[in-house]
Design an enzyme around this catalytic site. Structure first.
Site, mmCIF file in Angstrom:
data_model
loop_
_atom_site.group_PDB
_atom_site.id
_atom_site.type_symbol
_atom_site.label_atom_id
_atom_site.label_comp_id
_atom_site.label_asym_id
_atom_site.label_seq_id
_atom_site.Cartn_x
_atom_site.Cartn_y
_atom_site.Cartn_z
ATOM 1 N N LEU A 151 0.863 -1.190 0.000
ATOM 2 C CA LEU A 151 0.000 0.000 0.000
ATOM 3 C C LEU A 151 0.896 1.234 0.000
ATOM 4 O O LEU A 151 1.065 1.924 1.005
ATOM 5 C CB LEU A 151 -0.934 0.008 1.223
ATOM 6 C CG LEU A 151 -2.031 1.072 1.151
ATOM 7 C CD1 LEU A 151 -3.158 0.635 0.230
ATOM 8 C CD2 LEU A 151 -2.590 1.379 2.538
ATOM 9 N N GLY A 152 1.494 1.493 -1.156
ATOM 10 C CA GLY A 152 2.289 2.705 -1.344
ATOM 11 C C GLY A 152 1.469 3.684 -2.166
ATOM 12 O O GLY A 152 0.243 3.718 -2.063
ATOM 13 N N ARG A 153 2.162 4.453 -3.002
ATOM 14 C CA ARG A 153 1.443 5.453 -3.811
ATOM 15 C C ARG A 153 0.461 4.783 -4.768
ATOM 16 O O ARG A 153 -0.709 5.158 -4.846
ATOM 17 C CB ARG A 153 2.455 6.304 -4.587
ATOM 18 C CG ARG A 153 3.274 7.232 -3.717
ATOM 19 C CD ARG A 153 4.364 7.897 -4.521
ATOM 20 N NE ARG A 153 5.348 6.936 -4.939
ATOM 21 C CZ ARG A 153 6.626 6.934 -4.532
ATOM 22 N NH1 ARG A 153 7.062 7.867 -3.719
ATOM 23 N NH2 ARG A 153 7.454 6.015 -4.963
ATOM 24 N N ILE A 154 0.956 3.775 -5.518
ATOM 25 C CA ILE A 154 0.087 3.107 -6.493
ATOM 26 C C ILE A 154 -0.941 2.232 -5.773
ATOM 27 O O ILE A 154 -2.126 2.230 -6.133
ATOM 28 C CB ILE A 154 0.938 2.273 -7.481
ATOM 29 C CG1 ILE A 154 1.816 3.208 -8.324
ATOM 30 C CG2 ILE A 154 0.060 1.416 -8.372
ATOM 31 C CD1 ILE A 154 2.862 2.505 -9.180
ATOM 32 N N ARG A 167 6.261 -5.868 -10.276
ATOM 33 C CA ARG A 167 7.378 -6.432 -11.037
ATOM 34 C C ARG A 167 7.174 -7.943 -11.123
ATOM 35 O O ARG A 167 6.733 -8.560 -10.132
ATOM 36 C CB ARG A 167 8.721 -6.154 -10.348
ATOM 37 C CG ARG A 167 9.197 -4.729 -10.473
ATOM 38 C CD ARG A 167 9.664 -4.397 -11.901
ATOM 39 N NE ARG A 167 10.106 -3.020 -12.002
ATOM 40 C CZ ARG A 167 9.353 -1.989 -12.403
ATOM 41 N NH1 ARG A 167 8.093 -2.178 -12.738
ATOM 42 N NH2 ARG A 167 9.870 -0.772 -12.477
ATOM 43 N N ASP A 206 0.452 -7.595 -15.677
ATOM 44 C CA ASP A 206 1.078 -6.596 -16.568
ATOM 45 C C ASP A 206 2.576 -6.850 -16.670
ATOM 46 O O ASP A 206 3.232 -6.345 -17.570
ATOM 47 C CB ASP A 206 0.833 -5.180 -16.015
ATOM 48 C CG ASP A 206 1.406 -4.094 -16.915
ATOM 49 O OD1 ASP A 206 1.256 -4.223 -18.158
ATOM 50 O OD2 ASP A 206 2.001 -3.134 -16.406
ATOM 51 N N GLU A 237 10.954 -10.346 -19.608
ATOM 52 C CA GLU A 237 10.277 -9.378 -20.488
ATOM 53 C C GLU A 237 11.256 -8.871 -21.532
ATOM 54 O O GLU A 237 12.401 -8.551 -21.159
ATOM 55 C CB GLU A 237 9.754 -8.192 -19.667
ATOM 56 C CG GLU A 237 8.696 -8.569 -18.655
ATOM 57 C CD GLU A 237 8.239 -7.362 -17.810
ATOM 58 O OE1 GLU A 237 8.710 -6.239 -18.072
ATOM 59 O OE2 GLU A 237 7.427 -7.558 -16.924
ATOM 60 N N HIS A 254 3.541 -5.012 -19.983
ATOM 61 C CA HIS A 254 4.176 -4.027 -19.099
ATOM 62 C C HIS A 254 3.918 -2.592 -19.579
ATOM 63 O O HIS A 254 4.829 -1.897 -20.020
ATOM 64 C CB HIS A 254 5.691 -4.287 -18.986
ATOM 65 C CG HIS A 254 6.302 -3.591 -17.807
ATOM 66 N ND1 HIS A 254 7.455 -4.015 -17.207
ATOM 67 C CD2 HIS A 254 5.903 -2.486 -17.105
ATOM 68 C CE1 HIS A 254 7.755 -3.206 -16.192
ATOM 69 N NE2 HIS A 254 6.823 -2.273 -16.126
HETATM 70 P P1 NAP Z 1 5.931 3.089 -3.170
HETATM 71 O O1 NAP Z 1 5.058 4.263 -2.935
HETATM 72 O O2 NAP Z 1 7.345 3.140 -2.720
HETATM 73 O O3 NAP Z 1 5.199 1.825 -2.503
HETATM 74 C C1 NAP Z 1 5.831 0.592 -2.396
HETATM 75 C C2 NAP Z 1 5.110 -0.207 -1.340
HETATM 76 O O4 NAP Z 1 5.750 -1.494 -1.250
HETATM 77 C C3 NAP Z 1 5.170 0.413 0.048
HETATM 78 O O5 NAP Z 1 3.873 0.415 0.571
HETATM 79 C C4 NAP Z 1 6.077 -0.519 0.857
HETATM 80 O O6 NAP Z 1 5.657 -0.563 2.193
HETATM 81 C C5 NAP Z 1 5.813 -1.852 0.148
HETATM 82 N N1 NAP Z 1 6.909 -2.786 0.339
HETATM 83 C C6 NAP Z 1 8.237 -2.607 0.102
HETATM 84 N N2 NAP Z 1 8.922 -3.704 0.432
HETATM 85 C C7 NAP Z 1 8.018 -4.601 0.889
HETATM 86 C C8 NAP Z 1 8.116 -5.930 1.396
HETATM 87 N N3 NAP Z 1 9.299 -6.558 1.487
HETATM 88 N N4 NAP Z 1 6.973 -6.559 1.778
HETATM 89 C C9 NAP Z 1 5.785 -5.931 1.693
HETATM 90 N N5 NAP Z 1 5.628 -4.673 1.212
HETATM 91 C C10 NAP Z 1 6.725 -4.037 0.829
HETATM 92 O O7 NAP Z 1 6.003 2.724 -4.700
HETATM 93 P P2 NAP Z 1 4.913 2.997 -5.848
HETATM 94 O O8 NAP Z 1 5.181 4.311 -6.485
HETATM 95 O O9 NAP Z 1 3.553 2.719 -5.317
HETATM 96 O O10 NAP Z 1 5.355 1.876 -6.916
HETATM 97 C C11 NAP Z 1 5.303 0.502 -6.560
HETATM 98 C C12 NAP Z 1 5.961 -0.337 -7.638
HETATM 99 O O11 NAP Z 1 5.120 -0.401 -8.783
HETATM 100 C C13 NAP Z 1 7.276 0.208 -8.200
HETATM 101 O O12 NAP Z 1 8.380 -0.109 -7.347
HETATM 102 C C14 NAP Z 1 7.376 -0.469 -9.535
HETATM 103 O O13 NAP Z 1 8.129 -1.653 -9.447
HETATM 104 C C15 NAP Z 1 5.930 -0.784 -9.885
HETATM 105 N N6 NAP Z 1 5.468 -0.048 -11.085
HETATM 106 C C16 NAP Z 1 4.996 -0.737 -12.145
HETATM 107 C C17 NAP Z 1 4.563 -0.057 -13.275
HETATM 108 C C18 NAP Z 1 4.020 -0.796 -14.470
HETATM 109 O O14 NAP Z 1 4.137 -0.279 -15.573
HETATM 110 N N7 NAP Z 1 3.442 -1.952 -14.303
HETATM 111 C C19 NAP Z 1 4.642 1.340 -13.317
HETATM 112 C C20 NAP Z 1 5.125 2.007 -12.212
HETATM 113 C C21 NAP Z 1 5.533 1.315 -11.090
HETATM 114 P P3 NAP Z 1 6.707 -0.775 3.393
HETATM 115 O O15 NAP Z 1 7.921 0.045 3.071
HETATM 116 O O16 NAP Z 1 5.967 -0.302 4.606
HETATM 117 O O17 NAP Z 1 6.969 -2.238 3.448
#
Ligand code: NAP
Length: 321
Positions: free
Chosen positions: A154-157, A234, A258, A263, A281
């Site tokens: 539960l981060g930004r996305i 990912r 996705d 990939e 993706h």
């Molecule tokens: P973010 O705001 O940093 O959120 C990441 C979340 O992952 C945080 O809530 C973090 O919480 C959690 N997390 C990290 N390590 C963890 C673990 N070991 N176990 C459980 N939860 C964990 O990042 P975001 O901007 O939402 O982006 C998330 C990801 O989406 C990116 O890193 C990227 O890989 C992916 N993405 C994919 C696409 C696509 O085209 N499909 C596009 C953009 C991004 P805690 O730190 O509290 O654990």
């Protein structure tokens, strides 16, 4: 005499971006050369800023080739392909493009969830290939509204995905390493417990070594034969072989992906699995979001050149992981 450059650009971010960057700085574009940065020798010596993308990444060897480097500006939000340890060791700042892509990635998560549950891609083929007329009624599918949505990350996305669930009258819970202060959703300390509770499990956490195969067979079995797994994070986060085995045996109800472990891929192993929806993706791949991401990279380069500070730096906590 060797020409001196301010910026090294290892990835093209589109013609418009490339032209705007080149109009303002002395830019060395290196992506055309398959030999990589080693082909450019002394031309790299003065560059203070590098521009890259999550796909092209930034490796230890790239850092080593740039002795004057002070900042890396990357296009995309994941940093699993950026060697943050190498950057931290030299005090080099790294920026990514957070926030501006949340809506589109969340929208795609929902598109995959709906498409997997209601089989919209299969239905499209059913109508266009004449099967509707030939075979009659389309098989019944799975209801989405009112169900339980689990979010890994539960981060930004993840939060943008959770917000959208309100429109579907869904109950939302999540799993992070620690509860998020103020989050209006239930926290599950165990990912298996979250999967057991959820009808749909959406993966939205970071990629990289720390989260590799976090979604493994026990998590997949806990989600169960009626459960649907969606991954927009990912490919590495999901044990793909385990997911495929469970989809084939019926231990997992469906998957909307996705991202995959390899990939691009011909994905022949998914052929014939109508309970799987795939996308190549493209979470952030809309005109509007890609333009906003490019603008944010440019803002980071400009801010760094003018003030020595990045607008959207990777947090220092993450630089150490
Ligand atoms: P973010 O705001 O940093 O959120 C990441 C979340 O992952 C945080 O809530 C973090 O919480 C959690 N997390 C990290 N390590 C963890 C673990 N070991 N176990 C459980 N939860 C964990 O990042 P975001 O901007 O939402 O982006 C998330 C990801 O989406 C990116 O890193 C990227 O890989 C992916 N993405 C994919 C696409 C696509 O085209 N499909 C596009 C953009 C991004 P805690 O730190 O509290 O654990």
């Amino acid at each position: 005499m060797t020409t001196s450059y301010d910026v090294v650009q290892v990835a093209s971010l589109g013609t418009e971006f490339d032209q705007r960057l080149a109009a303002r700085y002395r830019v060395l574009q290196t992506w055309h050369d398959p030999r990589g940065l080693t082909a450019f020798g002394d031309a790299l010596h003065d560059a203070r800023v590098a521009v890259t993308s999550v796909r092209h990444g930034f490796t230890q060897a790239m850092f080593d080739a740039l002795p004057a480097l002070q900042a890396v500006c990357s296009w995309g939000v994941g940093h699993d392909t950026l060697d943050l340890r190498a950057a931290a060791a030299r005090g080099i700042g790294v920026s990514v493009t957070p926030d501006v892509l949340d809506d589109c990635v969340a929208d795609l998560a929902w598109a995959l969830l709906l498409s997997t549950a209601r089989r919209t891609a299969i239905g499209d083929r059913y109508v266009k290939t004449g099967q509707w007329r030939a075979l009659g009624q389309f098989p019944i599918t799975t209801k989405v509204s009112g169900k339980r949505l689990g979010i890994l990350g539960l981060g930004r996305i993840g939060e943008a995905i959770a917000r959208r669930a309100a429109g579907f009258d869904m109950d939302v819970r999540y799993h992070n390493r620690a509860p998020r202060p103020g989050a209006p959703y239930g926290y599950e300390a165990s990912l298996v417990a979250l999967a057991e509770w959820a009808d749909f499990l959406v993966v939205a956490c970071v990629g990289g070594a720390a989260t590799r195969h976090l979604v493994d067979m026990p998590v997949i079995r806990a989600l169960g034969p009626q459960g649907i797994l969606v991954n927009i994070a990912r490919g590495s986060v999901v044990d793909q072989a385990a997911a495929l085995a469970a989809l084939r045996s019926g231990e997992l109800g469906g998957a909307g992906l996705d991202v995959l472990e390899q990939e691009p891929t011909p994905a022949t192993e998914f052929a014939g699995l109508d309970q799987v929806s795939l996308m190549p993706h493209v979470g952030s791949a809309t005109r509007e979001t890609r333009a906003a991401m490019a603008e944010l990279v440019l803002n980071n380069v400009n801010a760094f050149m003018q003030t020595g500070r990045l607008v959207t730096p990777v947090a220092s906590r993450e630089m150490q992981t």
